[in-house]
Design an enzyme around this catalytic site. Structure first.
Site, PDB file in Angstrom:
ATOM      1  N   ASP A 147      19.277  39.668  20.689  1.00 22.47           N
ATOM      2  CA  ASP A 147      20.507  38.888  20.844  1.00 22.47           C
ATOM      3  C   ASP A 147      20.765  37.953  19.670  1.00 22.47           C
ATOM      4  O   ASP A 147      20.896  36.738  19.834  1.00 22.47           O
ATOM      5  CB  ASP A 147      20.462  38.101  22.159  1.00 22.47           C
ATOM      6  N   HIS A 189      23.458  38.117  17.787  1.00 26.77           N
ATOM      7  CA  HIS A 189      24.886  37.782  17.916  1.00 26.77           C
ATOM      8  C   HIS A 189      25.517  37.378  16.583  1.00 26.77           C
ATOM      9  O   HIS A 189      26.151  36.331  16.464  1.00 26.77           O
ATOM     10  CB  HIS A 189      25.099  36.690  18.959  1.00 26.77           C
ATOM     11  N   ASP A 227      22.370  43.622  20.858  1.00 31.15           N
ATOM     12  CA  ASP A 227      23.326  42.565  20.511  1.00 31.15           C
ATOM     13  C   ASP A 227      23.042  41.968  19.141  1.00 31.15           C
ATOM     14  O   ASP A 227      23.022  40.742  18.969  1.00 31.15           O
ATOM     15  CB  ASP A 227      23.345  41.467  21.584  1.00 31.15           C
ATOM     16  N   ASN A 284      25.089  45.128  25.012  1.00 35.58           N
ATOM     17  CA  ASN A 284      26.384  45.257  25.674  1.00 35.58           C
ATOM     18  C   ASN A 284      27.522  44.717  24.822  1.00 35.58           C
ATOM     19  O   ASN A 284      28.685  45.060  25.041  1.00 35.58           O
ATOM     20  CB  ASN A 284      26.366  44.521  27.023  1.00 35.58           C
ATOM     21  N   HIS A 285      27.219  43.899  23.812  1.00 33.41           N
ATOM     22  CA  HIS A 285      28.269  43.400  22.925  1.00 33.41           C
ATOM     23  C   HIS A 285      28.604  44.410  21.836  1.00 33.41           C
ATOM     24  O   HIS A 285      29.752  44.499  21.409  1.00 33.41           O
ATOM     25  CB  HIS A 285      27.848  42.068  22.275  1.00 33.41           C
ATOM     26  N   HIS A 322      17.848  46.432  27.247  1.00 33.97           N
ATOM     27  CA  HIS A 322      18.888  45.396  27.157  1.00 33.97           C
ATOM     28  C   HIS A 322      19.734  45.443  28.423  1.00 33.97           C
ATOM     29  O   HIS A 322      20.751  46.126  28.483  1.00 33.97           O
ATOM     30  CB  HIS A 322      19.761  45.620  25.916  1.00 33.97           C
ATOM     31  N   HIS A 378      19.075  40.808  26.272  1.00 31.92           N
ATOM     32  CA  HIS A 378      20.286  40.440  27.024  1.00 31.92           C
ATOM     33  C   HIS A 378      20.199  39.051  27.644  1.00 31.92           C
ATOM     34  O   HIS A 378      21.184  38.307  27.612  1.00 31.92           O
ATOM     35  CB  HIS A 378      20.611  41.476  28.105  1.00 31.92           C
TER      36      HIS A 378
END
Length: 560
Positions: A20, A22, A55, A123-124, A212, A240
């Site tokens: 993650d 991001h 992510d 999921n992103h 994830h 996640h």
């Protein structure tokens, strides 16, 4: 678990694990815009290879700046002349099945890789569109990242490990990119998930799995229980979830360990994000492992505090003269204390950004009034990184009132305000219809389907998702009614209600609707838009009656 001193020789894998990242989160923010990029650079500095648990990107369609920064840092830190000390033994055409170059990047004669990066999607940054591509596939095609764990089928999942060997140590790396939790939960229950194992010497392999998905329970099937995973695993890297729980915890039923590295940048001002951020240096020798926590120094500080005004009756009550001003001054003092604490923690850490994130959650139940948060924020505009949302007012959940019609719905009373931060769009849609009365319920669509479509529209800018969902379901319902030869209004209503019940129990693939929409746009000469195949699991594509679910079972390992 073993000490790191006994696991540091030519037989030891050294793996940097993170999840993650991001990249690109708030990249247009004048203060916080570079936070995710700075932390990625710190992560890449450490190793035999890097394992990312999904992510990597915050947006499904990253900006040019985001892709440029990511590619630049990967090229800077992961390319070089340092030889790779481990070998890949498995069939790489199976492991890396999303690219025209189905082999690990460091074995490409045209590339000079010193630190391979292996990553699943989250999921992103999940695959979307008819081609099923995601941002990671761009990095994979350019030879910078090894994207693995992408399941091509929605009917059955076979997770084939990347088999690695360094000296006498054998490592089986399993990965599964993000799949809608309800779908994956159902596939586990229906025994449609299989983790393949090496045919020979199965007990000599250290089995590492990265996933994830929701680990915390958000609903009956909106998470993946640890008990669903196979018990031959040694360590699970869980992505996640953003709270950093990186110290391995043992699952006493399955007898494997789980590490949850958490996110490397705070994407919401919630308590889970306030935990100190870490990455992990995993050492594996034979069947032994050691996980060393490495604190991230470039992460922006985040302090959060809850204040319940009724706990301070010695200072003020709702009847106190000028009580709102007194409450504001009280909150000002609290924020000042938090800033002083942040400054003390930052001493001696020059890489830590200067302005911290501050959040104070004020429970004003019991008759108190709120003050102007915008005026309050102006007092700290030069001292915090989030001046617009320092204070968050909330009240304890009150008894739900009768909802007369759709217009009068008070969304604040549909959910607990203390948990509202971080709720997904689909959760809010579901909770709205759970609380609404009968006359404002959906007739053709399921709450889950509408929630997924709205989430695609909001999170991934898929402007046609809702329209395509409604059009497809409307046409399918019309065809169904014509086939049943119903004519009276009562029969039509009864048949539609029956269809809705079936859809709530049985959900099938929606790819046909998305492919049809894509073909129609191409025929009209319009540019194609990526419509996520996530919607494929939330709309009925069958007129058959639902079959009862079998009892919960787990996908068992078998020979590869």
């Amino acid at each position: 678990m073993s000490s790191e001193n006994t696991l540091d020789d030519e037989d030891t894998f050294k793996i940097l694990i993170a999840t993650d990242v991001h990249l690109g989160y708030l990249e247009k923010d004048a203060i916080r815009g570079s936070d995710s990029y700075n932390t990625l650079e710190e992560i890449l500095k450490y190793v035999d290879f890097i394992l990312l648990g999904g992510d990597l990107f915050h947006e499904n369609k990253p900006s040019r700046r985001c892709l440029h920064s990511c590619i630049t840092k990967l090229r800077q830190y992961c390319m070089g002349d340092t030889p790779i000390q481990f070998n890949i033994l498995s069939d790489q055409t199976v492991n890396f099945n999303t690219t025209q170059f189905p082999w690990v990047n460091y074995q490409d004669e045209n590339l000079n890789i010193s630190i391979p990066v292996f990553s699943i999607h989250g999921n992103h940054d999940d695959p979307t569109g008819a081609e099923g591509l995601c941002a990671l596939d761009l990095l994979s095609a350019s030879g910078l990242v090894n994207h693995f764990g992408h399941s091509q089928s929605v009917e059955r999942i076979e997770i084939s490990p990347i088999l690695m060997q360094k000296g006498n140590t054998k490592l089986a790396l399993y990965g599964l990119g993000s799949i809608p939790d309800e779908r994956l939960y159902r596939m586990f229950v229906n025994n449609q998930v299989t983790m393949l194992r090496p045919k020979e010497d199965q007990d000599e392999w250290f089995n590492l799995f990265t996933i994830h998905q929701n680990r915390s329970k958000h609903g009956p099937t909106n998470y993946i229980p640890e008990q669903f995973l196979d018990d031959f695993l040694d360590l699970v890297v869980w992505g996640h979830e953003h709270e950093c729980l990186i110290a391995p915890s043992r699952n006493e039923q399955q007898l494997f360990y789980v590490t949850q590295p958490g996110s490397s940048v705070a994407t919401s001002l919630s308590p889970g994000e306030a935990t100190k951020k870490h990455i992990g240096l995993l050492r594996v020798k034979g069947r032994k492992m050691n996980l060393q926590k490495i604190p991230l120094k470039t992460v922006r500080q985040f302090l959060i505090q809850d204040v319940v005004l009724t706990d301070y009756q010695d200072l003020f009550t709702p009847e106190t003269p000028h009580v709102t001003k007194k409450v504001e001054n009280f909150c000002y003092a609290k924020v000042t204390e938090m800033l002083e604490e942040a400054e003390r923690e930052r001493l001696g850490c020059p890489l830590t950004p200067e302005k911290p994130l501050i959040r104070i959650r004020v429970d004003y139940s019991g008759g108190f009034e709120t003050f102007s948060t915008s005026r309050f924020s102006q007092k700290f505009v030069d001292r915090v990184a989030n001046p617009k949302d320092i204070v968050h007012f909330l009240r304890r959940r009150e008894q739900k009132e009768d909802i007369k019609d759709e217009v009068s719905v008070d969304y604040g009373k549909l959910v607990k305000t203390t948990a509202a931060e971080g709720l997904r769009v689909e959760d809010l849609v579901k909770k709205y219809f759970e609380a609404a009365e009968q006359k404002v319920q959906l007739s053709l669509l399921t709450e889950q389907g509408m929630g997924k479509a709205i989430q695609e529209f909001v999170d991934k800018d898929e402007k046609c998702a809702i329209e395509e969902l409604i059009t497809y379901q409307l046409e399918k319902t019309q065809r169904h009614l014509q086939g049943r030869s119903v004519t009276t209004e009562k029969d039509i209503d009864d048949e539609v209600r029956h269809l809705l019940l079936v859809k709530r129990i049985r959900t099938n693939d929606f790819n046909s609707a998305m492919n049809r929409a894509k073909a129609q746009r191409l025929e009209r000469g319009e540019p194609d838009q990526d419509i996520s195949d996530e919607l494929g699991d939330v709309v009925m594509d069958s007129d058959e009656e639902p079959n009862p679910l079998p009892p919960p079972t787990r996908g068992r390992g078998r020979g590869q």
